[in-house]
Enzyme design. Structure first.
Site, PDB file in Angstrom:
ATOM      1  N   TYR A  10      -1.265 -34.794  10.050  1.00 30.40           N
ATOM      2  CA  TYR A  10      -2.565 -35.411  10.333  1.00 30.40           C
ATOM      3  C   TYR A  10      -2.384 -36.780  10.985  1.00 30.40           C
ATOM      4  O   TYR A  10      -3.058 -37.768  10.622  1.00 30.40           O
ATOM      5  CB  TYR A  10      -3.398 -35.551   9.057  1.00 30.40           C
ATOM      6  CG  TYR A  10      -3.714 -34.254   8.330  1.00 30.40           C
ATOM      7  CD1 TYR A  10      -3.501 -33.013   8.916  1.00 30.40           C
ATOM      8  CD2 TYR A  10      -4.229 -34.261   7.046  1.00 30.40           C
ATOM      9  CE1 TYR A  10      -3.784 -31.827   8.236  1.00 30.40           C
ATOM     10  CE2 TYR A  10      -4.513 -33.090   6.370  1.00 30.40           C
ATOM     11  CZ  TYR A  10      -4.282 -31.879   6.968  1.00 30.40           C
ATOM     12  OH  TYR A  10      -4.557 -30.712   6.289  1.00 30.40           O
ATOM     13  N   ASP A  45      -6.790 -35.499   0.367  1.00 32.15           N
ATOM     14  CA  ASP A  45      -5.861 -34.540   0.983  1.00 32.15           C
ATOM     15  C   ASP A  45      -5.376 -35.080   2.321  1.00 32.15           C
ATOM     16  O   ASP A  45      -6.174 -35.465   3.167  1.00 32.15           O
ATOM     17  CB  ASP A  45      -6.566 -33.191   1.207  1.00 32.15           C
ATOM     18  CG  ASP A  45      -5.620 -32.178   1.807  1.00 32.15           C
ATOM     19  OD1 ASP A  45      -4.613 -31.844   1.140  1.00 32.15           O
ATOM     20  OD2 ASP A  45      -5.849 -31.747   2.957  1.00 32.15           O
TER      21      ASP A  45
END
Ligand code: NAP
Length: 262
Positions: A64, A59
């Protein structure tokens, strides 16, 4: 780990997936301790260990930090062994999150994720949440845009990473899956998991270990978390974030114990 069907998508996911926030971002995160980003070798070793333990789901997200780009490089030559979940709607730069759900931004973000991940198709693409899930779906037609990209063959499954029950339920009516929070402290999205079980939709769990804020009310809070989560028939896979190989090994071992007992 024995693979399980991911809703009606034809994909099979491992019961644990690996979350990669910590591969690419260490600012503006809510973990109990600060940490350094892993070196390329450390990240490659962690991916190899995850694979050896039977994990096939990673994921990531544009929010991020460098996670998507790093995965793109690290997975060269082994892309077909993994399922990748990424997201659209949240951007993170200079310590701040910004959100955008317009069709133009979603299309741009998916193309950029394909490039960064060095792939021609992304297996699961979710709307990242700013908390206004229903408005983002209704005002911008955000899931319709993702579903168009799925029809074009750029995505294999679409859904939402929700923060609200209403948003999770609405998204499941228009897409394949939802990523919801479920842990020993936070269980308010159980209705979304139940809906998914009843309607053949996929569920990914985020923050299963409360982002590392493990409760000392339990003898083994990791095991207790997995007992809670795997008791829900609607759960497809639990995305755990870790940089620690010993944690990864023990998480897989505990998940297998809980699944075998269930
Ligand atoms: N869509 C979204 O909005 C969203 C939001 C949050 C998260 N996510 C996804 O879900 C993933 C997981 O969420 P998360 O990282 O917030 O929380 P989490 O998986 O609940 O917790 C991760 C934290 O727990 C620690 N940990 C892992 N295994 C452990 C063990 N056996 N014993 C003790 N500590 C342990 C990790 O530290 P070590 O590195 O030291 O193991 C890490 O700091 C993320 O990586 C991301 O992919 C998505």
């Amino acid at each position: 780990m024995p693979l399980r069907p991911f809703a009606q998508t034809g994909m099979q996911v491992s019961p644990l997936g690996l979350g990669t926030v910590k591969f690419g971002r260490n600012q503006g995160v809510k973990y109990p301790q600060g940490f350094a980003l892993p070196s390329d070798q450390e990240a490659a070793n962690l991916l190899a260990l995850a694979q050896e333990l039977g994990i096939n789901l990673l994921d990531t997200a544009p929010a991020y930090g460098s996670s998507e780009e790093r995965l793109g490089q690290l997975l060269r030559g082994q892309r077909q062994r993994w399922l990748i979940c990424s997201k659209v709607g949240e951007e993170f730069s200079e310590g701040q999150s910004q959100y955008c759900y317009t069709p133009e931004h979603i299309r741009h973000s998916v193309e950029r994720s394909l490039q960064r991940l060095q792939t021609e198709v992304i297996d699961i693409m979710l709307l990242h949440s700013d908390g206004n899930d229903v408005a983002n779906i209704e005002r911008y037609g955000a899931l319709e845009v993702l579903n168009e990209l799925k029809q074009q063959g750029k995505l294999r499954a679409t859904g939402i990473s929700s923060k609200t029950v209403a948003g999770g339920l609405l998204a499941l009516q228009q897409s394949d899956c939802a990523m919801v929070t479920l842990n020993l402290n936070q269980q308010d999205e159980l209705a979304v998991i139940d809906y998914a079980a009843a309607h053949g939709k996929g569920i990914l769990i985020k923050k299963a270990l409360a982002s590392g804020h493990l409760s000392d009310a339990y003898n083994d809070p990791v095991q207790a978390s997995f007992e809670l989560i795997f008791a829900q028939p609607g759960v497809s896979s639990v995305i755990i974030g870790t940089l620690n190989p010993a944690h990864l090994r023990s998480n897989v071992s505990k998940a297998l114990t809980v699944l075998a007992a269930g």
